[in-house]
Write an enzyme that holds these catalytic residues in place. Structure first.
Site, PDB file in Angstrom:
ATOM      1  N   ASP A 165       0.817  -1.218   0.000  1.00  0.00           N
ATOM      2  CA  ASP A 165       0.000   0.000   0.000  1.00  0.00           C
ATOM      3  C   ASP A 165       0.845   1.260   0.000  1.00  0.00           C
ATOM      4  OD1 ASP A 165      -2.360  -1.334  -0.070  1.00  0.00           O
ATOM      5  OD2 ASP A 165      -3.000  -0.819   1.962  1.00  0.00           O
ATOM      6  N   HIS A 184      -5.605   7.896   6.811  1.00  0.00           N
ATOM      7  CA  HIS A 184      -5.227   6.620   7.427  1.00  0.00           C
ATOM      8  C   HIS A 184      -3.912   6.705   8.200  1.00  0.00           C
ATOM      9  CE1 HIS A 184      -8.520   4.530   5.622  1.00  0.00           C
ATOM     10  NE2 HIS A 184      -8.088   4.707   4.384  1.00  0.00           N
ATOM     11  N   ASP A 218     -15.087   9.932   3.250  1.00  0.00           N
ATOM     12  CA  ASP A 218     -14.441   8.920   2.414  1.00  0.00           C
ATOM     13  C   ASP A 218     -15.175   7.592   2.568  1.00  0.00           C
ATOM     14  OD1 ASP A 218     -12.210   6.848   1.747  1.00  0.00           O
ATOM     15  OD2 ASP A 218     -11.260   8.749   1.235  1.00  0.00           O
ATOM     16  N   TYR A 254     -10.226   6.981  -7.033  1.00  0.00           N
ATOM     17  CA  TYR A 254      -9.359   6.246  -7.955  1.00  0.00           C
ATOM     18  C   TYR A 254      -9.961   6.095  -9.339  1.00  0.00           C
ATOM     19  CZ  TYR A 254      -7.711   5.675  -3.302  1.00  0.00           C
ATOM     20  OH  TYR A 254      -7.305   5.966  -2.023  1.00  0.00           O
TER      21      TYR A 254
END
Length: 382
Positions: free
Chosen positions: A80, A122, A158, A291
């Protein structure tokens, strides 16, 4: 800001920032004095350490440069969050962009600020996660608190739970974090359930609405209006910081939600209304996930900037021909023709009653039962 680039095949493609900036320009969103562009700077280590540990900041530095060393104990060098030479500077510039936004709101209290390159929600105090290295939204909140703001509301829209920001302020009663997201049962990071409501020193300041996969605009807006305005008004913030990841769109392959540009625009309008009503316009908005970089991200964030500027775009607004021609020539893809998805945004307000057979209603009620009584609110009727 486009230097924040993990690699050719990584989903976090900074082209989405270029596309958004180009669409904003071609739409002339900031014309007629409706806004101004401020330049982000690379945040220094002292600024980064307001929300990250010194050891973590050093680990990011060590992972940067041509001879960078990964350190998976800090989440650096994973699938990630792979390392790359500009890792520290690029990440610290996104962070600096949200500091600029905070500084602007502190100086010009009635004008919102948007950093659509930010929203790295995050990243926690000691670890990179989910494409996020430094948590810029948390940095903006820390800056506001350091300058004397007594209460900040963080609102995360989100598709993924805003776990990093929540963890950083878990024990800080001056910050309420509200996150609407796809349930951790079906989506990374696997957290964000109603029972996660704050630490010992800040009980009932973490608000989570874990929504079912497949959710559409009607359920999303029902959940928003059944939880967010009530908790925001009860908390009485002086500034709102919001995260507007647009990875919940039906075209986005990273999540299981089925939202539209129209629904996300409507949520942004609701946040703007809250900022107007509760904070006299003191509002910082950031980007986040997203994305589907050509069809979704530029339109959602252009709507966000336009709303913050005080002159919202209609969903029927044509996407400018120069933008569509540029996208076709450069990327070989047909851009959308209008600024919306042309869908019906009807949704049931909470006043029509609770349906225990509806998984959206069950998620809403779990949150309302967990949090509302602590603020003197009735979970069934308020």
């Amino acid at each position: 800001m486009a230097a924040y680039r993990f690699g050719e095949r990584h989903p976090m493609d900074p082209v989405r920032l270029r596309l958004t900036a180009r669409l904003l320009r071609d739409l002339d969103v900031l014309g007629d004095g409706r806004g101004r562009v401020l330049h982000p700077y690379v945040a220094d280590d002292d600024q980064l350490r307001t929300v990250h540990s010194a050891a973590y900041v050093q680990a990011v530095r060590d992972a940067s440069g041509p001879d960078g060393e990964p350190d998976v104990s800090f989440g650096l060098g994973t699938e990630d969050d792979p390392i790359f030479p500009a890792l520290h500077d690029a990440s610290a510039r996104l962070f600096g962009g949200s500091l600029v936004a905070a500084e602007s709101v502190l100086e010009d209290k009635g004008r919102p600020a948007v950093n659509f390159g930010g929203g790295m929600h995050h990243a926690s105090r000691n670890k990179a996660s989910g494409f996020c290295i430094y948590n810029d939204a948390a940095g903006a909140i820390a800056r506001l608190l350091d300058e004397g703001v007594s209460r900040v509301l963080y609102l995360d829209l989100d598709a993924h739970h805003g776990d990093g920001t929540q963890s950083i302020f878990w024990d800080d009663p001056r910050v309420m974090t509200i996150s609407l997201h796809e349930s951790g049962r079906t989506l990374f990071p696997g957290t964000g359930f109603a029972a996660e409501n704050g630490g010992e020193d800040a009980p009932m300041t973490a608000v989570n609405v874990a929504l079912p996969a497949g959710l559409q605009d009607g359920g999303w807006l029902r959940a928003f209006h059944a939880v967010v305005p009530q908790m925001a008004r009860a908390f009485e913030p002086e500034v709102i910081v919001s995260q507007h990841g647009c990875d919940g769109h039906a075209r986005d392959e990273q999540t299981n939600l089925k939202l539209t540009v129209d629904g996300m625009r409507q949520a942004a309008l609701a946040v703007a209304d809250l900022a107007h009503d509760l904070t006299e316009g003191r509002w910082i908005a950031t980007g986040g996930g997203g994305y589907d970089i050509i069809h979704t991200v530029p339109r959602v964030w252009s709507h966000l900037v336009a709303i913050a500027s005080g002159k919202a775009l209609q969903i029927s607004t044509p996407v400018p021909a120069p933008f569509r021609e540029w996208v076709k020539e450069r990327y070989g893809v047909d851009a959308p023709e209008t600024m919306g998805d042309d869908v019906d945004l009807w949704w049931r307000s909470w006043e029509v009653g609770y349906d225990p057979g509806d998984p959206v209603d069950r998620a809403i009620m779990a949150t309302r039962k967990e949090l509302f009584p602590a603020f003197g609110l009735d979970p069934w009727f308020d």
